[in-house]
Design an enzyme around this catalytic site. Structure first.
Site, PDB file in Angstrom:
ATOM      1  CE  LYS A  52       6.767  -9.017  -1.672  1.00 50.50           C
ATOM      2  NZ  LYS A  52       5.544  -8.194  -1.673  1.00 50.50           N
ATOM      3  CD  GLN A  96       3.706  -7.095   1.302  1.00 45.16           C
ATOM      4  OE1 GLN A  96       4.586  -6.858   0.482  1.00 45.16           O
ATOM      5  NE2 GLN A  96       2.931  -8.164   1.210  1.00 45.16           N
ATOM      6  CG  ASP A 119       3.527  -4.839  -5.808  1.00 41.63           C
ATOM      7  OD1 ASP A 119       3.902  -6.019  -5.940  1.00 41.63           O
ATOM      8  OD2 ASP A 119       3.375  -4.282  -4.704  1.00 41.63           O
TER       9      ASP A 119
HETATM   10  N1  GUN Z   1       0.061  -8.378  -0.331  1.00 41.60           N
HETATM   11  C1  GUN Z   1      -0.154  -9.629  -0.780  1.00 41.60           C
HETATM   12  N2  GUN Z   1       0.474  -9.825  -1.968  1.00 41.60           N
HETATM   13  C2  GUN Z   1       1.076  -8.645  -2.268  1.00 41.60           C
HETATM   14  C3  GUN Z   1       1.863  -8.229  -3.381  1.00 41.60           C
HETATM   15  O1  GUN Z   1       2.132  -8.960  -4.342  1.00 41.60           O
HETATM   16  N3  GUN Z   1       2.321  -6.944  -3.319  1.00 41.60           N
HETATM   17  C4  GUN Z   1       2.026  -6.107  -2.287  1.00 41.60           C
HETATM   18  N4  GUN Z   1       2.496  -4.862  -2.337  1.00 41.60           N
HETATM   19  N5  GUN Z   1       1.278  -6.469  -1.259  1.00 41.60           N
HETATM   20  C5  GUN Z   1       0.811  -7.741  -1.253  1.00 41.60           C
END
Ligand code: GUN
Length: 294
Positions: A52, A96, A119
């Site tokens: 990211k 995350q 998100d």
């Molecule tokens: N863990 C797995 N996929 C995601 C996501 O799209 N966002 C976040 N914050 N954690 C994740």
């Protein structure tokens, strides 16, 4: 059978985001800035968060990585989130998942300001999504919608079977495709671990979105001719044909089903790249205050 190339579509999104960043810069504006909170040492989470941050660099966004110890208390994490909520430099941020056991994920999700929740996991954003109001859409389902759009796959009136009801993928996916929008207007069946006779549903499906985390689960006996298969699964499996001894596998048995499909996403290179591209897109929306205008 046509392959849905998520790398190509995500690259196109990155190109258009770069153009937007250039426009902002030449107008003397503030470029989008994403922060990512990483708690602990989960290797998969580290990989995703690094990807990211790298994507931010690629498109010219600012980024901040907040690394916190595995043993952090819930109160300390909530305080870190409050700081990001208050920091006007940061347009949007993510925490995350998964989080260590001592931390309640729902509390964390709800502590994020909806305006900065790129998100799309906050109940306000999920509620707005259900009501078809402007909202941040969760990145993986949003990426899948963009793939269906890019390949002009007709969804209206189609029977879409979603396998898996996670808060991150399956549940929002089922809502997005049932909405009165394009892509959308599907008749959706949401299947999960307690579904009986899963094949009964998958054999009728025009579109299958499989997100349950079981490598090679979807086989040709379970699908009808001409189905569109979107594979969200990404598991590391042992392999004698790679140097590392491992390879990535989707939830669909690609070699078994591909010739029966009209479209299929590969793993890797299908849904995965779209997830991060969608997060970048949401960060631009946050920068522009596009979702919450007032
Ligand atoms: N863990 C797995 N996929 C995601 C996501 O799209 N966002 C976040 N914050 N954690 C994740």
């Amino acid at each position: 059978m046509k392959l849905i190339d998520g790398r190509k579509v995500s690259e196109e999104i990155y190109q258009s985001l770069k153009i937007e960043v250039d426009k902002i810069k030449s107008a003397g504006g503030k470029v989008p800035h994403l922060a990512a909170v990483l708690v602990g040492n989960n290797p998969a989470s580290q990989t995703y968060v690094n990807a990211k941050v790298k994507a931010c660099e690629q498109v010219g966004f600012g980024s901040t990585l907040v690394k916190l110890d595995e043993s952090i208390s819930e109160i300390e994490l909530l305080a870190a989130i409050q700081k990001l909520n208050d920091n006007t430099e940061i347009d949007g941020f993510i925490v995350q998942l998964p989080l260590p056991k001592q931390i309640n994920e729902n509390k964390v999700t709800q502590a994020i300001l909806p305006q900065k929740d790129v998100d799309g996991f906050h109940p306000t954003n999920l509620g707005r999504m259900v009501l078809n109001l402007p909202s941040y859409l969760p990145a993986t389902p949003f990426g899948i919608v963009k793939l269906l759009e890019a390949y002009e796959i007709d969804t209206a009136g189609k029977h879409c079977v979603v396998i898996g009801r996670s808060h991150i993928v399956g549940s929002p996916m089922s809502i997005l495709l049932a909405r009165n929008s394009n892509p959308g207007n599907c008749t959706v069946t949401l299947c999960h671990s307690r579904t009986q006779n899963l094949s009964h549903y998958t054999q009728q499906a025009d579109i299958i979105i499989v997100a349950l985390g079981k490598p090679y689960f979807l086989k040709k006996e379970m699908i009808k001719e001409g189905v569109v298969v979107i594979d969200v699964g990404i598991s590391r499996v042992e392999s004698s044909s790679t140097k590392s001894g491992f390879k990535l596998a989707g939830d669909a048995d690609f070699d078994d089903i591909a010739e029966k499909c009209s479209y299929i996403t590969p793993v890797p290179g299908g849904v995965g790249p779209m997830t991060i591209a969608s997060l970048m897109f949401n960060t631009l929306l946050a920068n522009r205050k596009e979702i919450y205008k007032d």
